[in-house]
Design an enzyme around this catalytic site. Sequence first.
Site, PDB file in Angstrom:
ATOM      1  N   GLU B  62      24.707  12.977  -0.805  1.00 39.95           N
ATOM      2  CA  GLU B  62      25.820  13.418  -1.458  1.00 39.95           C
ATOM      3  C   GLU B  62      25.470  14.007  -2.760  1.00 39.95           C
ATOM      4  OE1 GLU B  62      25.715  10.659   0.069  1.00 39.95           O
ATOM      5  OE2 GLU B  62      26.878  11.190   2.064  1.00 39.95           O
ATOM      6  N   HIS B 131      34.998   3.488   4.023  1.00 42.61           N
ATOM      7  CA  HIS B 131      35.289   4.781   4.934  1.00 42.61           C
ATOM      8  C   HIS B 131      36.727   4.975   4.942  1.00 42.61           C
ATOM      9  CE1 HIS B 131      31.468   3.422   6.330  1.00 42.61           C
ATOM     10  NE2 HIS B 131      31.082   4.620   6.708  1.00 42.61           N
TER      11      HIS B 131
END
Lengths: 436, 330
Positions: B62, B131
Amino acid sequence: MATEVIMPKVDMVMETGTFVEWLVKEGGQVSKGDPLFVIMTDKAAIEAEAPADGILAGATAKADDVIPVTQVIGYILAPGEALPTQTAPQPAVASAPAKVEAPEPAKPVEGASESGKVRATPVARKMAEAQGLDLSKIAGRGPLGRIHKADILAFQQTQTSEPLTAPVTISAPIISTPAATTAPVAAASPVIPAPAAPSAPIQLPDARRKQVVPLSGPRKIISERMAYSAFTAPHINLSLRVDMTEAIRLRERVLEPLQAQTGQRVSYTAILARAVATVLPRHPYLNASLSDGNIILWEDIHLGIATSVEENLIVPVIREAQGRSLGQFVTALADLTERARNRRLKPTEMSGSTFTISNLGMYGIESFNAIINPPEAAILAVGKMVDTPVGQDGQVVLRPLMQITACADHRIADGATVARFLADLKSTLENPYLLI
Amino acid sequence: MTTREITYLEAVREAMSQEMRRDKEVFLIGEDVGTYGGAFGVSKGMLEEFGAERVRDTPISEAAIAGAATGAALMGMRPIMEIMFMDFLTISMNQLVNASAKMRFMFGGKCSIPMVIRAPSGSGTGAAAQHSQSLEAWFINVPGIKVVAPSTPYDAKGMLITAIRDNNPVLFMEHKLLYRQKGPVPEESYSIPLQSAEVKRQGRDLTIVAYSIMVPRALEAAEKLAAEGIEVEVVDPRSLKPLDTETIVRSVAKTGRVLIAHESPVTGGFGGELAAVIAGSEAFDFLDAPICRLAGKNVPIPYNRTLERAAVPQVEDLVAAARSLAQEGR
């Protein structure tokens, strides 16, 4: 310490409550929040909860006692504790002639915080300041006695109502002006001299009595209000017949989709309510009240739906009906009538209407005149739909006609005003597709 | 304009595709956005239309996605970077906070960073603590980044188009549970200004300020309360920064009561900012009850379904909180 059990104030305008029954016997064990006793207000029976854990003692209230709000009617004691001696509960106020009492002085103690400052919401503070009211004289009903906007409004109302000097048959607070938006006009209860009593007493018939039902609770309120309305408001009653062919078709069309959406079947009352809410803004003098030398034209339509519950007339109110969709009327009506039948309506949900619909069509009544529900200007009386032969293009055909009667207060509205309203309502119901 | 019902997910895809057709500088970059079509299927079919140069799959980094996007933006392109789960934005933090957000300021306006960071947020899918987060508050606190969290397909399309055309980094939050929700969306391209809150339902008794998944829940709660005679107004800020304070303040001044609802934890959440904005505004004089917050509990989102539900406000929580606020002192 002994906890006082008091007559609760469940409605802004409530001054007394009629005691119905204790749900716990003297000496019985209760937990905080248990149903403790039942009272009857103007409109409904209400269960009151125990304010603390303990034993019920010194329960003085008896059935049909009319008791001022906040008066002590009993105590909850801890085990082994004795009744407080000094403050013996006062006897209940006699119920016979209703009289207007000066509002009880508000208790400022509750509203004060430890620092001595009064607890109030910003808007309440601002309103008090603008009107020069002393917040410490106003009782707050919020947590820790916090003063809210509603408390200021209630306080103002007690300030504006004057005590009556002559004995009258109606108590002033029974007709309170609805809290709808309007041009600012001070709300004051109408003060009307009582009709003169007949010069000779009216003799009761010499007949055997089956039962004597005391005129109390809702029945008393209904009789006072209806007599007040009938004898003070000159009624004009205008009728016409509406061809309901298209309204029936509309209902059939929307029945299933609206049932899927709301879980309820669309009633003709819902269609009527929607039609009235649509038409009424164009006829402001029929959504009005006479108060203190002024005609108040209401911006909001708080639509009352006359409902019969166990021989008593109850008028649940759909507030701000002007902006509602048909589906919302269906939902609101189903909810209000259901809770009205179970006596679960809150007092605020059955007061403050600005216009009322009374539908007796389901009883087969074809037409009738209704008495205006004060302080409204008009009521709509709705009859049964009847297949009626009418002439059309040189043929006689059957049409479902429904007679509607608008009964209006002639002090506020004239015949032509009422006629225009009826004609508008008729044309809306005969071309009802704009109602969706 | 032709309007039809599509899902939130399709609205996001349509906004990206229409902008990519209009402007060759716009491209999508992220993990599994190409061949796989995105972890939630948002970019399905886009590789076929735009090719691997403009729909770029990346390694699992990321930080690299954010760095590449920032560099491309600096050189005049308009990247849309997708982070598979908002939680993984933490790995991009240095790039986004110390580079993307600040460059325009630090170089005296000589460059701009026109990039969009798209990230699925929120709980409700059983995806557990790493998540399921809603990290908007972290980014709202960074000057130089805008934060948008639309609640309907219509808003998602119009605001994503605005975000792509914006010359600053915009974090675009897409709640996972909203992806499958349908709503009317025009086929044509249109844009909605970021700083534009919307009153999703009118009411007089109290205001619920809600964004993202809390909007449909607040609307459902309002419907239930309407049956009790409580009329709730629901205001959706849509963009959290820049914030349309005027619409919110007007609503609270009207109703006098406000409940602020969000999914992220209550402590340090955006609700605190909203409460301060309202308390400091002209709505203060009209407040008739304390400003209330209903937000996520101060816990990591649990894996267990029951606990996961309990960790964030549900419809019944909104009903109870709004009812008690509406009745207080009345």
